[in-house]
Design an enzyme around this catalytic site. Structure first.
Site, PDB file in Angstrom:
ATOM      1  N   LYS A 117       0.833  -1.218   0.000  1.00 18.39           N
ATOM      2  CA  LYS A 117       0.000   0.000   0.000  1.00 18.39           C
ATOM      3  C   LYS A 117       0.862   1.260   0.000  1.00 18.39           C
ATOM      4  O   LYS A 117       0.486   2.266  -0.588  1.00 18.39           O
ATOM      5  CB  LYS A 117      -0.992  -0.009   1.166  1.00 18.39           C
ATOM      6  CG  LYS A 117      -2.050  -1.086   0.984  1.00 18.39           C
ATOM      7  CD  LYS A 117      -3.406  -0.715   1.531  1.00 18.39           C
ATOM      8  CE  LYS A 117      -4.444  -1.732   1.058  1.00 18.39           C
ATOM      9  NZ  LYS A 117      -5.744  -1.620   1.695  1.00 18.39           N
ATOM     10  N   LYS A 199      -4.221 -11.424  -6.499  1.00 16.84           N
ATOM     11  CA  LYS A 199      -5.535 -11.673  -5.896  1.00 16.84           C
ATOM     12  C   LYS A 199      -6.601 -10.745  -6.495  1.00 16.84           C
ATOM     13  O   LYS A 199      -6.284  -9.634  -6.931  1.00 16.84           O
ATOM     14  CB  LYS A 199      -5.475 -11.530  -4.369  1.00 16.84           C
ATOM     15  CG  LYS A 199      -5.495 -10.121  -3.850  1.00 16.84           C
ATOM     16  CD  LYS A 199      -5.916 -10.081  -2.376  1.00 16.84           C
ATOM     17  CE  LYS A 199      -6.143  -8.637  -1.956  1.00 16.84           C
ATOM     18  NZ  LYS A 199      -6.821  -8.446  -0.718  1.00 16.84           N
ATOM     19  N   LYS A 202     -10.902  -5.397  -4.590  1.00 19.93           N
ATOM     20  CA  LYS A 202     -11.917  -4.354  -4.795  1.00 19.93           C
ATOM     21  C   LYS A 202     -11.343  -3.176  -5.540  1.00 19.93           C
ATOM     22  O   LYS A 202     -12.034  -2.501  -6.275  1.00 19.93           O
ATOM     23  CB  LYS A 202     -12.333  -3.789  -3.426  1.00 19.93           C
ATOM     24  CG  LYS A 202     -13.251  -4.603  -2.625  1.00 19.93           C
ATOM     25  CD  LYS A 202     -13.692  -3.716  -1.445  1.00 19.93           C
ATOM     26  CE  LYS A 202     -13.994  -4.542  -0.224  1.00 19.93           C
ATOM     27  NZ  LYS A 202     -12.955  -4.466   0.798  1.00 19.93           N
TER      28      LYS A 202
HETATM   29  P1  ATP Z   1      -8.812  -3.744  -1.046  1.00 17.62           P
HETATM   30  O1  ATP Z   1      -8.745  -3.993  -2.518  1.00 17.62           O
HETATM   31  O2  ATP Z   1      -9.443  -2.452  -0.678  1.00 17.62           O
HETATM   32  O3  ATP Z   1      -7.514  -4.025  -0.340  1.00 17.62           O
HETATM   33  P2  ATP Z   1      -9.912  -6.348  -0.526  1.00 17.62           P
HETATM   34  O4  ATP Z   1     -10.737  -6.777  -1.693  1.00 17.62           O
HETATM   35  O5  ATP Z   1      -8.582  -6.951  -0.344  1.00 17.62           O
HETATM   36  O6  ATP Z   1      -9.848  -4.789  -0.485  1.00 17.62           O
HETATM   37  P3  ATP Z   1     -10.598  -6.489   2.293  1.00 17.62           P
HETATM   38  O7  ATP Z   1     -11.648  -5.616   2.892  1.00 17.62           O
HETATM   39  O8  ATP Z   1      -9.170  -6.140   2.564  1.00 17.62           O
HETATM   40  O9  ATP Z   1     -10.822  -6.612   0.726  1.00 17.62           O
HETATM   41  O10 ATP Z   1     -10.853  -7.991   2.747  1.00 17.62           O
HETATM   42  C1  ATP Z   1     -12.038  -8.492   3.318  1.00 17.62           C
HETATM   43  C2  ATP Z   1     -11.929  -9.985   3.527  1.00 17.62           C
HETATM   44  O11 ATP Z   1     -11.939 -10.644   2.245  1.00 17.62           O
HETATM   45  C3  ATP Z   1     -10.631 -10.423   4.203  1.00 17.62           C
HETATM   46  O12 ATP Z   1     -10.920 -11.472   5.107  1.00 17.62           O
HETATM   47  C4  ATP Z   1      -9.793 -10.909   3.086  1.00 17.62           C
HETATM   48  O13 ATP Z   1      -8.860 -11.877   3.497  1.00 17.62           O
HETATM   49  C5  ATP Z   1     -10.819 -11.504   2.137  1.00 17.62           C
HETATM   50  N1  ATP Z   1     -10.360 -11.441   0.742  1.00 17.62           N
HETATM   51  C6  ATP Z   1     -10.007 -10.319   0.074  1.00 17.62           C
HETATM   52  N2  ATP Z   1      -9.664 -10.603  -1.195  1.00 17.62           N
HETATM   53  C7  ATP Z   1      -9.796 -11.962  -1.320  1.00 17.62           C
HETATM   54  C8  ATP Z   1      -9.590 -12.875  -2.406  1.00 17.62           C
HETATM   55  N3  ATP Z   1      -9.195 -12.458  -3.579  1.00 17.62           N
HETATM   56  N4  ATP Z   1      -9.838 -14.177  -2.192  1.00 17.62           N
HETATM   57  C9  ATP Z   1     -10.262 -14.618  -0.988  1.00 17.62           C
HETATM   58  N5  ATP Z   1     -10.469 -13.804   0.071  1.00 17.62           N
HETATM   59  C10 ATP Z   1     -10.247 -12.500  -0.075  1.00 17.62           C
END
Ligand code: ATP
Ligand code: LTN
Length: 335
Positions: A117, A199, A202
């Protein structure tokens, strides 16, 4: 269960940084739903974590409300579980200060999410971005949570929370439960549809990389049709076939079939046909969430009632632990 035995406490949070993705749903939230049967569950929208990256206040407030509605739409029952918004319970940030004083600078410097980040937001490497894992430890420890269902990317943060708990307990006497992670067997890391080594996130800039849980069927089908695969033609789970492995994982999660069953079902079929089938399965899988979300967003008064009640219950529970932690470190009691 014996009468004096307490149910295990499950806790997790999600940031209101945008509409949840298929990755969030499969890796985290759908497990939150199933766990409600067996455990005392605490789920929250991590709005304090989200401000580590600069936000437009109006949009941010709206996203927090939508995220809260989405967790309910995904099956969290606000009566059975405690469902609230992080900033509504001051004990998280209060305990975070205390825990920060038993956390080393070096430990925080090793967090890969911080490094990622910081590289991505080089113009705003604020202290919150750095101390974020301490707040996450406080989120967990202030309820003495036993189990934390998260995706794979949060493993390092949970490990730090465990170390902080152990260190505090050694220094001040038995205080915190050392939490365990709970990772789904399939789907702990759903990958981007465009770069299947990364991964699904969002905040990906490429709109075709991510399936959002509120995407309509046409959008979902379009994204899967464009999903990156490989130059091979076999639908099987294997080293180096990241795109196909990801699609098989997604299909398995959406249909409840195992990866082997999916491989058998598509043996001899082409990638085009397979991608359409995955798209159909995902659209069906997410349809009930979209419908429920629309109903909830039509009833803001109900949502507000739910998060107010959730915050009150969360405060009562966490305050017992927080007060005890204050005594342990030697703060003067005033109650
Ligand atoms: P950002 O893109 O803003 O970092 P993010 O999509 O990684 O967001 P978070 O709010 O950080 O989402 O994560 C919420 C939950 O979803 C956490 O428990 C995280 O481990 C899980 N998670 C996020 N991305 C994945 C993924 N690609 N596959 C499985 N689990 C995920
Ligand atoms: N850091 C997590 C969200 C989060 C969390 C938590 C998860 C904040 N506090 C406590 C589990 C337990 C994330 O970005 N996914």
């Amino acid at each position: 269960m014996a009468e004096n035995e307490r149910k295990k406490v499950i806790l997790s949070g999600i940031q209101p940084t945008g509409v949840f993705t298929l990755g969030n749903y499969v890796g985290a939230i759908r497990n939150w739903d199933t766990l409600q049967e067996e455990f005392d569950c605490i789920y929250f929208i991590a709005d304090q974590h989200a401000i580590t990256v600069r936000k437009d206040p109006v949009k941010f407030r709206q996203q927090t409300v939508e995220s809260y509605a989405l967790t309910l739409a995904c099956g969290i029952d606000p009566k059975r579980s405690i469902a609230f918004i992080q900033s509504h319970n001051p004990n998280h940030s209060q305990l975070s200060w205390i825990l920060g004083c038993v956390t080393q600078f070096g430990e925080l410097s090793r967090m890969t999410q911080f490094k990622d980040k910081a590289a991505k937001h080089a113009d705003d490497i604020n202290a919150g971005l750095f101390t974020y894992p301490v707040l996450m430890a406080a989120d967990i420890l202030t309820y003495n949570a036993d189990v934390v269902p998260i995706g794979d990317d949060q493993r390092q943060h949970l490990e730090l929370a465990r170390n902080i708990a152990v260190r505090f307990n050694q220094r001040y006497g038995d205080m915190f439960t050392v939490p365990e992670g709970y990772y789904p067997k399939v789907g702990a890391r759903i990958k981007s549809l465009q770069e299947p080594t990364k991964k699904m996130s969002k905040s990906d800039d490429n709109p075709n990389a991510t399936v959002f849980i509120l995407d309509d069927k046409d959008t979902i089908m379009r994204k899967f049709k464009r999903a990156v695969t490989d130059s091979d033609s076999e639908i099987r789970f294997a080293e180096g076939k990241d795109g196909i492995n990801n699609l098989l994982t997604i299909y398995s999660c959406a249909t409840g079939k195992t990866i082997e069953e999916a491989e058998r079902e598509f043996a001899g079929k082409g990638y085009g046909e397979f991608k359409l089938a995955v798209g159909e399965a995902v659209a069906d899988y997410l349809e009930p969430v979209r419908t429920k979300f629309a109903q909830l967003m039509d009833d803001k008064a109900y949502l507000k009632e739910c998060w107010t009640d959730g915050a009150q219950r969360a405060f009562r529970l966490s305050n017992k632990v927080f007060t005890k932690a204050c005594r342990k470190i030697g703060f003067v009691d005033y109650r």
